[in-house]
Design an enzyme around this catalytic site. Sequence first.
Site: not given
Length: 426
Positions: A356, A415
Amino acid sequence: MKIVKYPTQSEWAALLARPAMDTTSLFGTVQGVLNDIRSRGDEAVKEYELKFDKVELTSLQVTADEIAEAETMVSSELKSAILTAMKNIETFHASQRFEGKLVVTMNGVTCWQKAVAIEKVGLYVPGGTAPLFSTVLMLAVPARIAGCSEIVLCTPPNREGKIHPAILFAAKSAGVSKVFKIGGIQAIGSMAYGTESVPKTYKIFGPGNQYVTAAKQLVSLKDVAIDMPAGPSEVQVIADATANPAFVASDFLSQAEHGADSQSILVTCDESVVEPVLAEIEAQLSVLPRRELAEKSLNHSKIIVVKDWDEVVRLTNQYAPEHLIIETENYRELSGQIINAGSVFMGHYTPESAGDYASGTNHTLPTNGYATAYSGVNLDSFIKKITFQEITAEGLKQLGPVIETMAAAELLDAHKNAVTVRLKTL
């Protein structure tokens, strides 16, 4: 506190349920505040500061003079502690730097990634019942190491319009660009949309109450990224007969004092652990300044006794705790079997409070079972990766027919043609 012995696996899901936190019921109220901030900016923020934080502000940004004054109000002992923690956080997070490399996927086709810092990040640090200057370090230090060009911090002021001096000292030390006296929903809205004073940011980090959580959820739908879903903080402790009951109790209570909706769970396959731990919890609780808050948390905390280590591991991975503390003789063996946890604390001398504050790891972690899919905040949280590729003429000769075949099969003729026109020139 509930004590459950030898539950069947079918009972685990109900047993491991978190305290309910349904933020959707707040969405109407929170969205109204967010919309107002988006349209009226600073004016709306100041009105909501008066309404929610009970303070009338003429200016939202913390001034250089205020930061300098705050530095004189922090004790040398606390300054030293903050700087030591910051150094450890820097060391740990700097080790996570991404090293991209060129990858030749086939002859003439080269691909690579480049790590780029998110330019503008917003950090939220709650005020509430404690000045969370440690959260400033956990968020600002990796942001600085990543190279974020603007680090904005919002935190609620007290009723005198002041920010806790330790928060301002940590912000200056860690490299925060600007600090604003804004809390709650209005802080999230300010950083998501931008106001006359507060820059718009691209990703928002930090914990908060249910209103902050709801605001982060709403702004993340289309306006800004957020670090992760958030809920009340939680810890699971695994203990055996080698564990010191005082250590286990202290870990339980250090989590419980976070808030009334926090949760602590002890899992063991040794019944002899239970009574000594209960006695220690009662003894330590009796002298805690935040006893009332911790007692509320303990109302939905549990001690669970299971049959064997296999059940301990399986139950733990199902719970997916934010913090997991393993205080057993075989802690290394057990830790190797953990696949769902935010942060793991191994052995008898590794309390959750180390992570912490000062060991170097990050304390901004996934809660509410999200450790099954999310990591805690780390250097990558402040970075995006851009991919690059370069194909030579020879490379396109080899790869082109593959692309053409696949594009044609998906009926995407343009494409295919983007390859075909190039191949014709070769």
